[in-house]
Design a protein around this motif. Structure first.
Motif, PDB file in Angstrom:
ATOM      1  N   ASN A 107     -34.832  -5.953  42.324  1.00  0.00           N
ATOM      2  CA  ASN A 107     -34.670  -4.705  41.594  1.00  0.00           C
ATOM      3  C   ASN A 107     -36.021  -4.304  41.036  1.00  0.00           C
ATOM      4  O   ASN A 107     -36.913  -5.132  40.855  1.00  0.00           O
ATOM      5  N   MET A 164     -38.138  -0.976  38.593  1.00  0.00           N
ATOM      6  CA  MET A 164     -38.079   0.205  37.736  1.00  0.00           C
ATOM      7  C   MET A 164     -39.484   0.757  37.558  1.00  0.00           C
ATOM      8  O   MET A 164     -40.469   0.024  37.601  1.00  0.00           O
ATOM      9  N   ARG A 224     -31.865  -1.425  30.785  1.00  0.00           N
ATOM     10  CA  ARG A 224     -32.352  -1.365  32.164  1.00  0.00           C
ATOM     11  C   ARG A 224     -31.864  -2.576  32.965  1.00  0.00           C
ATOM     12  O   ARG A 224     -31.984  -3.721  32.531  1.00  0.00           O
ATOM     13  N   TYR A 225     -31.353  -2.306  34.150  1.00  0.00           N
ATOM     14  CA  TYR A 225     -30.850  -3.347  35.043  1.00  0.00           C
ATOM     15  C   TYR A 225     -31.978  -4.301  35.452  1.00  0.00           C
ATOM     16  O   TYR A 225     -31.771  -5.514  35.571  1.00  0.00           O
ATOM     17  N   SER A 265     -30.236   3.730  38.445  1.00  0.00           N
ATOM     18  CA  SER A 265     -30.038   2.294  38.252  1.00  0.00           C
ATOM     19  C   SER A 265     -29.678   1.625  39.563  1.00  0.00           C
ATOM     20  O   SER A 265     -28.887   2.155  40.348  1.00  0.00           O
ATOM     21  N   ARG A 308     -27.794  -0.748  39.681  1.00  0.00           N
ATOM     22  CA  ARG A 308     -26.373  -1.108  39.552  1.00  0.00           C
ATOM     23  C   ARG A 308     -25.498  -0.171  40.382  1.00  0.00           C
ATOM     24  O   ARG A 308     -24.425  -0.550  40.816  1.00  0.00           O
TER      25      ARG A 308
END
Length: 169
Positions: A35, A37, A61-62, A92, A94
């Protein structure tokens, strides 16, 4: 492989441009998943006699789950790709595969994730995790402006173990 490992002393970087204007990605893996960001806050320097990067991640935040579960995180720098970085910063992981959505290609460096579209990557070993606390603000306007929801950033300090530059051009 498009990235070449360099000695940290060869690093040519203006942090104000690279972090604040061009943006970067904070990435980590959890099991087989990656993941990431977008970030436009951060720092690079020396603390505890170590070369470090400081990254800031909001609690919701994931990506924070990934950074918390790993001993490492990466910082990937970019030139351009603002539209893609905007998506990676606003959606996200997710909710779907946002990396695939923007067409970025994951590349593993020393078993840590980065992206072929990047210009530079830092692999960082986590040294410290803390949290910004409201009582620490001397300038209270910063708290009001940046944290109306009281979702104070977690602070991660990572020792820079490796620096890579992309030789794609």
């Amino acid at each position: 492989m498009s990235y070449k490992k360099i000695d940290i002393n060869e690093l040519k970087l203006n942090p104000f441009e690279t972090i604040g204007k061009d943006w970067l990605l904070i990435s980590a893996k959890k099991g087989d998943q990656v993941n990431t960001m977008t970030a436009s806050w951060g720092g690079i320097g020396v603390i505890w006699n170590k070369n470090v990067i400081t990254a800031y991640i909001r609690p919701q935040r994931y990506t924070r789950e990934f950074v918390d579960e790993s001993d490492y995180f990466t910082i990937t720098c970019f030139k351009g790709y603002k539209k893609e970085l905007g998506v990676l910063g606003s959606k996200s992981g997710r909710d779907g595969d946002k990396i695939k959505e923007v067409g970025f290609d994951i590349e593993m460096l020393n078993n840590q994730p980065t992206f072929k579209q990047g210009t530079m990557c830092f692999t960082c070993k986590k040294l410290y995790r803390g949290k910004i606390e409201p009582e620490g603000f001397i300038d209270k306007d910063l708290d009001i402006k940046n944290y109306p929801n009281h979702d104070y950033h977690y602070i991660y300090i990572g020792e820079i173990e490796e620096v890579y530059v992309n030789e794609k051009d």
